[in-house]
Design a protein around this motif. Structure first.
Motif, PDB file in Angstrom:
ATOM      1  N   ARG A 113       0.811  -1.221   0.000  1.00 36.45           N
ATOM      2  CA  ARG A 113       0.000   0.000   0.000  1.00 36.45           C
ATOM      3  C   ARG A 113       0.839   1.264   0.000  1.00 36.45           C
ATOM      4  O   ARG A 113       0.310   2.357  -0.191  1.00 36.45           O
ATOM      5  CB  ARG A 113      -0.908   0.022   1.237  1.00 36.45           C
ATOM      6  N   GLN A 282     -11.225   6.294   0.314  1.00 30.48           N
ATOM      7  CA  GLN A 282     -12.450   5.545  -0.001  1.00 30.48           C
ATOM      8  C   GLN A 282     -13.136   6.138  -1.221  1.00 30.48           C
ATOM      9  O   GLN A 282     -13.564   5.424  -2.116  1.00 30.48           O
ATOM     10  CB  GLN A 282     -13.432   5.598   1.182  1.00 30.48           C
ATOM     11  N   ARG A 285     -11.067   5.569  -4.261  1.00 31.98           N
ATOM     12  CA  ARG A 285     -10.586   4.186  -4.280  1.00 31.98           C
ATOM     13  C   ARG A 285      -9.082   4.125  -4.495  1.00 31.98           C
ATOM     14  O   ARG A 285      -8.586   3.375  -5.319  1.00 31.98           O
ATOM     15  CB  ARG A 285     -11.299   3.374  -5.345  1.00 31.98           C
ATOM     16  N   ASN A 287      -7.174   3.162  -2.180  1.00 29.97           N
ATOM     17  CA  ASN A 287      -6.817   1.938  -1.474  1.00 29.97           C
ATOM     18  C   ASN A 287      -5.378   1.944  -0.964  1.00 29.97           C
ATOM     19  O   ASN A 287      -4.576   1.089  -1.296  1.00 29.97           O
ATOM     20  CB  ASN A 287      -7.047   0.706  -2.368  1.00 29.97           C
TER      21      ASN A 287
ATOM     22  N   ILE C  33     -16.313  -3.665 -10.853  1.00 29.35           N
ATOM     23  CA  ILE C  33     -16.080  -2.981  -9.578  1.00 29.35           C
ATOM     24  C   ILE C  33     -16.990  -3.566  -8.499  1.00 29.35           C
ATOM     25  O   ILE C  33     -18.191  -3.696  -8.682  1.00 29.35           O
ATOM     26  CB  ILE C  33     -16.239  -1.449  -9.710  1.00 29.35           C
ATOM     27  N   ALA C  37     -13.938  -4.805  -1.288  1.00 25.26           N
ATOM     28  CA  ALA C  37     -12.878  -5.495  -2.007  1.00 25.26           C
ATOM     29  C   ALA C  37     -12.625  -6.878  -1.425  1.00 25.26           C
ATOM     30  O   ALA C  37     -12.638  -7.040  -0.208  1.00 25.26           O
ATOM     31  CB  ALA C  37     -11.605  -4.659  -1.931  1.00 25.26           C
ATOM     32  N   ASN C 209      -7.793  -6.711  -0.781  1.00 25.82           N
ATOM     33  CA  ASN C 209      -8.619  -5.553  -0.443  1.00 25.82           C
ATOM     34  C   ASN C 209      -8.452  -4.405  -1.418  1.00 25.82           C
ATOM     35  O   ASN C 209      -8.757  -3.267  -1.098  1.00 25.82           O
ATOM     36  CB  ASN C 209      -8.309  -5.034   0.962  1.00 25.82           C
ATOM     37  N   ASP C 210      -7.923  -4.676  -2.598  1.00 23.08           N
ATOM     38  CA  ASP C 210      -7.748  -3.586  -3.543  1.00 23.08           C
ATOM     39  C   ASP C 210      -8.156  -4.022  -4.947  1.00 23.08           C
ATOM     40  O   ASP C 210      -9.254  -3.667  -5.413  1.00 23.08           O
ATOM     41  CB  ASP C 210      -6.287  -3.112  -3.502  1.00 23.08           C
ATOM     42  N   LYS C 234     -11.792  -4.409  -9.463  1.00 30.06           N
ATOM     43  CA  LYS C 234     -11.395  -3.361  -8.510  1.00 30.06           C
ATOM     44  C   LYS C 234     -12.346  -3.351  -7.318  1.00 30.06           C
ATOM     45  O   LYS C 234     -13.552  -3.586  -7.482  1.00 30.06           O
ATOM     46  CB  LYS C 234     -11.436  -2.010  -9.231  1.00 30.06           C
ATOM     47  N   GLY C 235     -11.810  -3.046  -6.155  1.00 28.44           N
ATOM     48  CA  GLY C 235     -12.655  -2.984  -4.968  1.00 28.44           C
ATOM     49  C   GLY C 235     -12.484  -1.673  -4.237  1.00 28.44           C
ATOM     50  O   GLY C 235     -11.549  -0.927  -4.501  1.00 28.44           O
ATOM     51  N   GLY C 236     -13.389  -1.394  -3.311  1.00 30.23           N
ATOM     52  CA  GLY C 236     -13.273  -0.218  -2.466  1.00 30.23           C
ATOM     53  C   GLY C 236     -14.292   0.854  -2.783  1.00 30.23           C
ATOM     54  O   GLY C 236     -14.926   0.841  -3.827  1.00 30.23           O
ATOM     55  N   GLY C 237     -14.451   1.806  -1.842  1.00 32.58           N
ATOM     56  CA  GLY C 237     -15.403   2.902  -2.043  1.00 32.58           C
ATOM     57  C   GLY C 237     -16.761   2.578  -1.446  1.00 32.58           C
ATOM     58  O   GLY C 237     -16.876   1.820  -0.490  1.00 32.58           O
ATOM     59  N   ASP C 238     -17.791   3.159  -2.010  1.00 32.64           N
ATOM     60  CA  ASP C 238     -19.138   2.887  -1.527  1.00 32.64           C
ATOM     61  C   ASP C 238     -20.049   2.585  -2.707  1.00 32.64           C
ATOM     62  O   ASP C 238     -19.668   2.763  -3.867  1.00 32.64           O
ATOM     63  CB  ASP C 238     -19.667   4.064  -0.707  1.00 32.64           C
ATOM     64  N   ALA C 240     -22.768   3.939  -3.935  1.00 33.76           N
ATOM     65  CA  ALA C 240     -23.211   4.996  -4.848  1.00 33.76           C
ATOM     66  C   ALA C 240     -22.120   5.337  -5.860  1.00 33.76           C
ATOM     67  O   ALA C 240     -22.395   5.518  -7.052  1.00 33.76           O
ATOM     68  CB  ALA C 240     -23.594   6.242  -4.053  1.00 33.76           C
ATOM     69  N   SER C 241     -20.868   5.386  -5.408  1.00 36.79           N
ATOM     70  CA  SER C 241     -19.819   5.758  -6.346  1.00 36.79           C
ATOM     71  C   SER C 241     -19.515   4.606  -7.297  1.00 36.79           C
ATOM     72  O   SER C 241     -19.118   4.839  -8.443  1.00 36.79           O
ATOM     73  CB  SER C 241     -18.565   6.213  -5.609  1.00 36.79           C
ATOM     74  N   ALA C 242     -19.705   3.365  -6.836  1.00 36.20           N
ATOM     75  CA  ALA C 242     -19.523   2.228  -7.742  1.00 36.20           C
ATOM     76  C   ALA C 242     -20.558   2.302  -8.862  1.00 36.20           C
ATOM     77  O   ALA C 242     -20.237   2.133 -10.044  1.00 36.20           O
ATOM     78  CB  ALA C 242     -19.655   0.921  -6.974  1.00 36.20           C
ATOM     79  N   SER C 245     -19.634   4.907 -11.396  1.00 34.46           N
ATOM     80  CA  SER C 245     -18.541   4.607 -12.323  1.00 34.46           C
ATOM     81  C   SER C 245     -18.999   3.712 -13.476  1.00 34.46           C
ATOM     82  O   SER C 245     -18.323   3.633 -14.487  1.00 34.46           O
ATOM     83  CB  SER C 245     -17.366   3.974 -11.579  1.00 34.46           C
TER      84      SER C 245
END
Lengths: 337, 305, 569
Positions: A113, A282, A285, A287, C33, C37, C209-210, C234-238, C240-242, C245
């Motif tokens: 990371r 977040q 992303r 990460n 996405i 993740a 986790n990424d 790809k993973g992460g975020g929330d 709504a943003s997924a 995208s």
């Protein structure tokens, strides 16, 4: 000053040990659980087996001791082995700090990371400082000018509007409507030529700006306040009376003497770079380490959170020491011995 | 002619007291006065507003959900048809109370520890290591632990809302004083080597008096900045706590929470984020200007001019 | 049912054939996405949905569920049944015949020994395998020959498609994991992050986790698949943003689990870059009414403890109160405000498959506030001075908790308003999901401990057979301090007649009778009002308009047919 630094460093060891124990106790007491994110279709007996396999059935002091052995002995030995290629003892069965969630060594996760964290969060801090200091200096020098008023407005808005909102606003404007920048940071991207470098810049702009705005607002306020205090001191009048150029008065004498609170704030902020920026990471992303930490907390990954928090604690102790040493350099009258 | 001048001079000295002077200087500070007016207006709005505008912020009128701003809904409505204006008014009470009390608590603790550590050499080590410890504590797990341990203890004593209010103020205060402490200590370290402190010490002034009379006025600027930033920080942190389910129950609106809940509706009903964001910014801005004015007013060098 | 299986298979094959004009890897990169993740690619080490779905691109089970919940063969010739002799007549074993010629991605042949090894791997006592319940009741797994796997059960198993069926129970390669049994499982990081599979893709780089990078499996059994040469996961975020995208910026082709307010999703969909797909399985958002006393004044040995029925809730054990609470809820509105097309009104805790879905409770679909008031009036609950109903000094005042999630808090607000109108006082509480679902016995806020009167969450069962799910509400499953608060009978419902039905179902093989039994159990729980079902929730995902072949399912991994996905213009 040198003996003081050595003494502080020696003192840091027991301090950090105590801190690590307190962190462990808090993490252990926290009511979240590693099986919480599993679907409810997995029955309770299986959950208990999973907890036992993680070693959660052992008492807390034993788990803490195991972590200490793994982190303070096994990991450094492993690192030396990797660097030198030697084999020290039984390296096959030496247990590293293993994350519960990914079942992989925590130190490797952190190393993975690091690049994006340093790129984005580190860069944002540098940009933030570079914006903040001129704003702070000019605002103080021209107190209550239109520049000062605008700067105040800008930094107050920057600080009181949280990053979860500015980040989203940036995405809606620049990604959705204008389609200038990507809204998702690609951590697999490698910079090899100008095109890929340009892509890296484009994907960094939004997270860096969001964070830099937040950091700059805070630092510029402290810079301005401290400059204002110093501008009214007698030595400024003396320096001017001596016929020094205004630029020299301002940038050499006043700025140097005004740096103490700013140095404090920056020193407190540098460890935060390694703590990552949870919300901004977040949203875009990225990460980085912040996302690693929050995911670890949410899934009660004690080895991961403990290790990250501890590294964080080391950096805090270290940078606060750096700040103390810098005080002495900025103002030679400050003595610790 | 000369008599008259002397007269007024005497009169002035008779009427002048320290706090009177401060007040006179404060009033002449335009920014501070604007800040005060805005701040008082916001306070009056959230304190008295709900009396005149008696709409229940929790009343859901599903037919009118996501309404734009209109006479019926001065700030629009949310996705359940709850009136945003009522929510802003009610939420302001809590946000202001949390923001100001938590800021005062953290300021008090931070300044106290910073002064002691900076002035007394034998306290510097222990207090700064304590600060390091607090800086290093993982905030989220700590909050989970504290809420788990104390929420149900406080609930029967103070009731669900006051109990959680005290808990939140305590939590925010106790986890945000470290920066102030470090800054104050840094300034005190430099100040206590200055000539005027040496002079005061050489005539036998007791430490308490040196700290209060000589050091305090000189570290007011960073404290005022910390105060301003502290209010914003407390209001935002409160929303993060509520979002995690550690703060107020979901039917108690606060500004930070309204902003957070509204963020996904940014393009659909922008009023949902503009108003809470504006209220938080205005509050912070007004506190900032008041702080500026207060600092100038308390600084004898500026006051004399 | 067998006919539908065959038909389903035929349709899958036909569609596959029509889409297979292009050659393998011709369609370039697929961007997926998942806003949570994946932390590992080994679904046995982490049973989270995100890990299971990511792994399903690589690892495969012997049989899958299709988009309608029918079980279809995958790595086997045909689905074993009693009729074709695949399932023993006494229901104590099932024999799977593996398709010949299937290769692992490293080029070695896939054999029955791999399945045997997988069973050993997952049932190892020190392994902490997340999916071990798929092997419940399995005494042994045998390799009859290289292509024949025989699973032997301890008792007759009316529904034998558990082990190796569905993405949660895939087959691992014995050669790769041979040294990773039991306590050594977590140490095999390389294997856990890059398992060798039979599926359409192979992991090239895994960042936990990424992000996961995958490429087409060169040894995949169908020469022209998958159409995509590589996958970026790809993973992460929330959420709504997924969704944004995929639907607004078009950076990604597929986004998973989009529980967002419906108006936001509709607005994003209107941008015209992608569409939202929904599939319904058995997830039901429901209210559990605590049948035991959860008064905060009680001691730890009494609060929310069943105590053989000696600690009843002051009013929620009264079915009339539950009935009124249920009648006061406008489920249509809850769907409209919080779920849109991703939810349906339901009056059953067991809403699907059709065979098991009762129609006896459909009266709940329309709100009846006046009727609810009349029910309470008739039962003797009359409004007191402050408008809150009471009887014999007991006030209808409830603490209503759920996990933190903006849609759930919206539902709470609406229900609170209806119940207030009814004369019930409601205090709301929301708890972070990692604590609420965490099961830490020391925390007062877990859903098992249930230190509240009413709580709301979603539950479902995996696969298509509800036997184990309905057994959740046996008396013996009630959580309490004696069992460290483990147990699935969250609302503390206990009725000997119900337990008798559970036992009978375990012995019944006939599908129609099983259906009747399940319906009877469902009706018993619903009509006692210990559970108030609210919404039948669907899995919600979004895909770009340029992505074809998506067959959204909630019964299995959403990526179950990713081999057939392809680019369309």
């Amino acid at each position: 000053m040198f003996t003081y630094t050595l003494r502080r460093l020696a003192f840091a060891v027991p301090t950090l040990l105590i801190i690590s124990f307190i962190i462990f106790v808090i993490l252990d007491m926290a009511p979240n659980d590693p099986t919480a994110s599993l679907p409810l279709t997995i029955p309770p007996e299986v959950r208990q087996q999973i907890r036992d396999a993680l070693g959660l059935d052992q008492p807390m002091p034993i788990r803490y001791f195991k972590w200490c052995v793994q982190f303070f002995w096994n990991e450094p030995v492993n690192l030396i082995e990797q660097w030198t290629g030697w084999t020290i003892g039984d390296s096959e069965s030496r247990l590293r700090v293993i994350s519960w969630q990914t079942r992989s060594p925590v130190v490797d996760l952190i190393a993975e990371r690091m690049p994006q964290t340093l790129w984005v969060v580190g860069m944002s801090y540098v940009v933030g400082i570079l914006i903040a200091i001129p704003i702070g200096v000019i605002s103080a020098y021209k107190q209550y000018s239109w520049f000062d008023q605008f700067g105040t407005l800008f930094s107050m808005a920057g600080f009181s509007v949280p990053t979860f909102f500015t980040g989203l606003l940036f995405i809606v404007i620049f990604s959705v409507n204008l389609q200038w920048f990507p809204s998702v940071y690609d951590t697999t991207h490698r910079v090899t030529d100008w095109d890929s470098f340009w892509f890296q810049v484009r994907q960094m702009i939004m997270p860096v700006m969001v964070l830099a705005l937040f950091n700059a607002s805070q630092i510029s306020r402290f810079m301005r306040a401290s400059m204002l205090d110093n501008l009214q001191q007698d030595y400024v009048r003396t320096a001017r009376a001596k016929g020094l150029r205004e630029r020299a008065v301002l940038l050499i004498h006043v700025l140097r003497n005004s740096m103490i609170p700013v140095v404090t704030v920056i020193a407190l902020g540098v460890p935060q770079i390694f703590g990552g920026a949870i919300i901004t990471e977040q949203i875009f992303r990225v990460n980085g380490l912040g996302q690693l930490l929050i995911v670890g907390i949410q899934s009660a990954d004690i080895p991961l959170v403990q290790t990250l928090t501890f590294i964080f604690a080391v950096l805090i102790v270290l940078f606060n020491l750096v700040a103390d040493v810098l005080y002495g350099i900025l103002d030679p009258r400050i003595r610790y011995d | 002619m000369t008599d008259a001048v002397a007269d007024t001079a005497i009169q002035e000295t008779q009427h002048r007291s320290l706090w009177g002077d401060v007040w006179v200087q404060y009033r002449s500070h335009t920014g501070a006065m604007i800040g005060t007016v805005i701040f008082v207006a916001i306070c009056l709005l959230v304190l008295l507003g709900p009396i005149f505008y008696d709409v229940d912020p929790n009343f859901t009128n599903v037919r009118d959900r996501n309404a734009p701003m209109s006479w019926a809904y001065p700030m629009g409505s949310d996705n359940l048809g709850r009136d945003m204006f009522a929510a802003i008014l009610h939420g302001g009470r809590i946000s202001l109370a949390v923001g100001l009390t938590a800021m005062l608590l953290s300021l008090f603790v931070g300044t106290f520890i910073g002064l002691l550590a900076g002035y007394f050499k034998w306290l510097d080590g222990p207090l700064m290591r304590l600060t390091d410890l607090f800086l290093a504590l993982p905030l989220l797990p700590l909050l989970l632990v504290v809420v788990m341990l104390f929420r149900d203890v406080l609930r029967p004593i103070f009731g669900p809302e006051l109990g959680i209010f005290l808990l939140i103020v305590f939590l925010i205060g106790i986890t945000s004083w470290m920066q102030t402490a470090r800054i104050v200590r840094g300034d005190v370290l430099a100040l206590k080597e200055r000539e005027f402190v040496l002079a005061a010490r050489s005539i036998g002034t007791p430490p308490r008096r040196i700290i209060m009379r000589h050091l305090m006025p000189n570290i007011l600027s960073p404290i005022m900045v910390s105060a301003t930033l502290g209010v914003a920080n407390a209001i935002i942190t409160e929303s993060a706590l509520s979002f995690l389910g550690l703060g107020f129950p979901s039917d108690v609106p606060t500004w930070g929470r309204l902003l957070f809940d509204g963020k996904d509706f940014l393009t659909l009903t922008p009023a949902r984020v503009i108003w809470p964001g504006l209220m938080i910014s205005l509050t912070v801005l007004s506190v900032n200007f008041m702080g500026d004015g207060l600092r100038d007013a308390l600084d004898p060098r500026i006051r004399g001019r | 049912m067998r006919l539908t299986h065959l038909l389903g298979t035929a349709v899958v094959l036909a569609l596959g054939a029509s889409a297979a004009m292009a050659e393998r890897g011709a369609d370039g990169q697929l961007n997926i996405i998942y806003w949570q993740a994946p932390s590992t690619m080994n679904p046995f080490l982490s049973g989270g949905t995100k890990e299971v779905e990511a792994a399903s691109m690589v690892l495969e089970p012997l049989a899958s569920y299709d988009q309608d919940g029918n079980i279809v063969p995958r790595l086997v010739e045909q689905l074993p049944t009693v009729e074709n002799g695949g399932v023993a007549a006494d229901l104590t074993s099932i024999t799977w015949k593996i398709k010949p010629g299937i290769l692992w991605s490293d080029g070695t042949p896939f054999t029955a020994n791999d399945a045997v090894f997988t069973w050993q791997y997952c049932t190892h006592p020190e392994g902490g395998c997340s999916q071990s319940s798929y092997f419940d009741g399995v005494t042994s797994v045998e390799a009859v020959d290289d292509l024949t796997v025989k699973v032997i059960f301890a008792e007759p198993k009316p529904y034998p498609y558990t082990a190796f069926a569905g993405s949660e129970s895939p087959v691992l390669q014995a050669a790769q994991f041979a040294d990773c049994l039991g306590a050594k499982a977590p140490e095999c990081t390389d294997a856990n992050f890059g398992p060798i599979g039979t599926g359409p893709f192979v992991v090239t780089d895994f960042k936990p986790n990424d992000v996961i990078s995958l490429e087409a499996n060169p040894n995949y059994r169908e020469a022209d698949k998958p159409a995509f040469g590589s996958v970026l996961f790809k993973g992460g975020g929330d959420a709504a943003s997924a969704a944004r995208s995929v639907l607004e910026t078009g950076e990604f082709d597929y986004a998973w689990n989009l529980q967002i307010e419906p108006e936001i999703l509709t607005q994003m969909e209107a941008a015209g870059k992608g569409s939202v797909v929904v599939s319904f399985q058995t997830s039901v958002e429901r209210l559990h009414l605590n049948q035991t006393n959860a008064d905060s004044g009680l001691s730890a040995e009494e609060r929310s403890v069943y105590n053989d029925g000696n600690n009843p809730h002051p009013f929620l054990t009264d079915p009339e109160v539950g009935k009124a609470l249920s009648m006061a809820i406008d489920r249509e509105l809850l769907v409209e405000v919080g779920y849109g097309k991703t939810g349906q009104v339901t009056c059953n805790v067991l809403p699907a498959p059709e065979l098991y879905a009762s129609t006896a409770n459909d009266g709940c679909k329309t709100q009846d506030l006046e009727g609810a008031k009349a029910v309470l009036d008739a039962a003797g609950w009359v409004p007191g001075g402050d408008g809150v109903r009471e009887k014999d000094g007991v006030r209808l005042s409830v603490l209503y908790q759920t996990s933190t999630n903006s849609v759930r808090q919206g539902t709470q607000a609406l229900i609170k308003q209806w119940w207030n109108e009814l004369g019930v006082e409601v205090e709301l509480r929301n708890i972070d999901a990692s604590v609420f679902f965490g099961g830490d016995p020391a925390s007062p806020d877990t859903f098992q401990k249930f230190y509240a009167d009413i709580e709301m969450y979603t539950n479902n069962f995996s696969g298509a057979d509800p036997e184990a799910y309905m057994a959740n509400w046996r008396c013996s499953e009630i959580p309490g301090p004696g069992t460290q608060w483990q147990g699935s009978n969250i609302q503390r419902f206990c009725k000997p007649e119900y337990d008798a039905l559970v036992d009978e179902m375990a012995k019944t093989a006939d599908l129609a009778t099983r259906g009747e039994l399940a319906k009877a159990m469902n009706d018993m729980i619903i009509q006692e009002y210990s559970i108030i079902p609210l919404i039948h929730r669907g899995g919600t995902s979004a895909h770009a308009n340029t992505l074809g072949g998506v067959k959204m399912t909630d019964w299995d991994s959403e990526l179950w047919n990713i081999a057939d996905w392809h680019r369309v213009e």
